[in-house]
Write an enzyme that holds these catalytic residues in place. Sequence first.
Site, PDB file in Angstrom:
ATOM      1  CB  SER A   1      -0.881  -0.039   1.257  1.00  0.00           C
ATOM      2  OG  SER A   1      -1.672   1.117   1.356  1.00  0.00           O
TER       3      SER A   1
ATOM      4  N   GLY B   1      -4.602  -4.704   5.701  1.00  0.00           N
ATOM      5  CA  GLY B   1      -3.694  -4.545   6.833  1.00  0.00           C
ATOM      6  C   GLY B   1      -3.942  -3.263   7.582  1.00  0.00           C
TER       7      GLY B   1
ATOM      8  CG  ASN C   1      -8.442   4.799   3.421  1.00  0.00           C
ATOM      9  OD1 ASN C   1      -7.331   4.845   2.894  1.00  0.00           O
ATOM     10  ND2 ASN C   1      -8.852   3.753   4.127  1.00  0.00           N
TER      11      ASN C   1
ATOM     12  CG  ASP D   1      -7.852   2.143   0.274  1.00  0.00           C
ATOM     13  OD1 ASP D   1      -9.021   2.568   0.335  1.00  0.00           O
ATOM     14  OD2 ASP D   1      -7.274   1.601   1.246  1.00  0.00           O
TER      15      ASP D   1
ATOM     16  CG  ASP E   1     -10.829  -1.235   4.295  1.00  0.00           C
ATOM     17  OD1 ASP E   1     -11.212  -1.739   5.357  1.00  0.00           O
ATOM     18  OD2 ASP E   1      -9.721  -0.666   4.211  1.00  0.00           O
TER      19      ASP E   1
ATOM     20  CE  LYS F   1      -4.725  -0.064   0.092  1.00  0.00           C
ATOM     21  NZ  LYS F   1      -5.446  -0.876   1.091  1.00  0.00           N
ATOM     22  CG  LEU F   2      -1.052   3.837  -6.824  1.00  0.00           C
ATOM     23  CD1 LEU F   2      -1.144   4.683  -8.103  1.00  0.00           C
ATOM     24  CD2 LEU F   2       0.360   3.913  -6.242  1.00  0.00           C
ATOM     25  CE  LYS F   3      -4.134   3.530   2.162  1.00  0.00           C
ATOM     26  NZ  LYS F   3      -5.412   3.018   2.693  1.00  0.00           N
TER      27      LYS F   3
ATOM     28  CD  GLU G   1      -8.894  -0.989   0.111  1.00  0.00           C
ATOM     29  OE1 GLU G   1      -7.927  -1.206  -0.652  1.00  0.00           O
ATOM     30  OE2 GLU G   1      -8.820  -1.097   1.344  1.00  0.00           O
TER      31      GLU G   1
END
Length: 375
Positions: free
Chosen positions: A142, A297, A197, A195, A245, A168-170, A220
């Site tokens: 991540s 994670g 969030n 992702d 998530d 995985k790129l935020k 995500e």
Amino acid sequence: MILDTVTLQTLRVPLVTPFTTSFSTQTARTVLTVRVDARVNGVETTGWGECGALAEPVYSEEYAAGAADVIERFLLPRLAAASRDDRLTAETVGEVLEPIVGHRMAKAALEAAVLDAQLKASGLSFAAYLGATRTRVPSGVSVGIQDSIPRLLDTVAGYVDEGYQRIKLKIQPGWDVEPVRAVREAHPDVPLQVDANAAYTLVDAAHLRRLDAFDLLLIEQPLAEDDLRQHAELARVMTTPMCLDESVVSAASAADAIHLGAAAVINIKPSRVGGYLEARRIHDVARASGIAVWCGGMLETGLARGANAALAALPGFTLPGDISASSRFYAEDLTTPYVIDDGHIAVPTFPGLCEEPHADALARFGDAARVVSVA
Ligand code: OSB
Ligand code: MG
């Protein structure tokens, strides 16, 4: 299992590099550890767990100091009562703690410590206990939000060179299409996902659809935790598979998400869902519906990283997880570090969920341990 003492300690473990998401920048992982000293059929045993809650309630409503409080004030007295009634096992922790609403990360830490103690007493590895079908799992990483696209490309190139099998790129508003385009151009074949969030709303649907051009494995949690119906609506207008998530907190919510069409993929984080046993139930629900899962994670230390690898060795985990090497986050882990080898993390074979943490690491990173008598 008869509980003797439970010891809580809060550590502050420095990160090798700041980790920025749409909700915060972390420079250290605050981690609440739980040590259980107990007897199983008269055999003395010790188990360890770590709590997934971050220092602040920014990913979910839980936070480390709150988890310590609810454990000491409300969860441990119930475990102690179950112990006195001789009905405490790892498999009963969930139902014993069920009357306390929420606080899944706090419950998960206790369940992990009890499970570790129980498996150590019987010499069984967590992978064998779960019925894991692999001896190693592919390792994904991540990647936090960076200051600039050149810095992002350097960071990603470093991880690709280390052998990570999926990036995985935020993302967040203002850091999405252009960084993703740059990484995709630099690495045309790397398995790539993003992702958010929960940083977007349905108003952003047209903008998010631009991500469909980059052959992503999944997007995500673009929308808020309680926006299940809206995730389903967004999923209908994007070709990139929708992954949840934060929204999936139990096997029941996983089933709801699947049936609403809100999740084509599920990120299973044992801490978020209340523990490894509920995580396995979500795996089972998803597998029965043909929904892919992968193991997420929470910057786990060596107290939980190997257990996540064991979970991810179940057959329904068909996508690489956020199970990277210890060195992704920590210069010094609490246990023997987990390493990436040929793009994989080995599933532990020792009894229980984790190694005993190094005493010097606990002393250096930890506050005064608090021993709670539960006899
Ligand atoms: O959303 O998956 C997330 C870390 C902290 C909180 C939430 C998330 C993450 C990560 C890091 O993405 C995953 C890891 O490698 O531990
Ligand atoms: Mg996530």
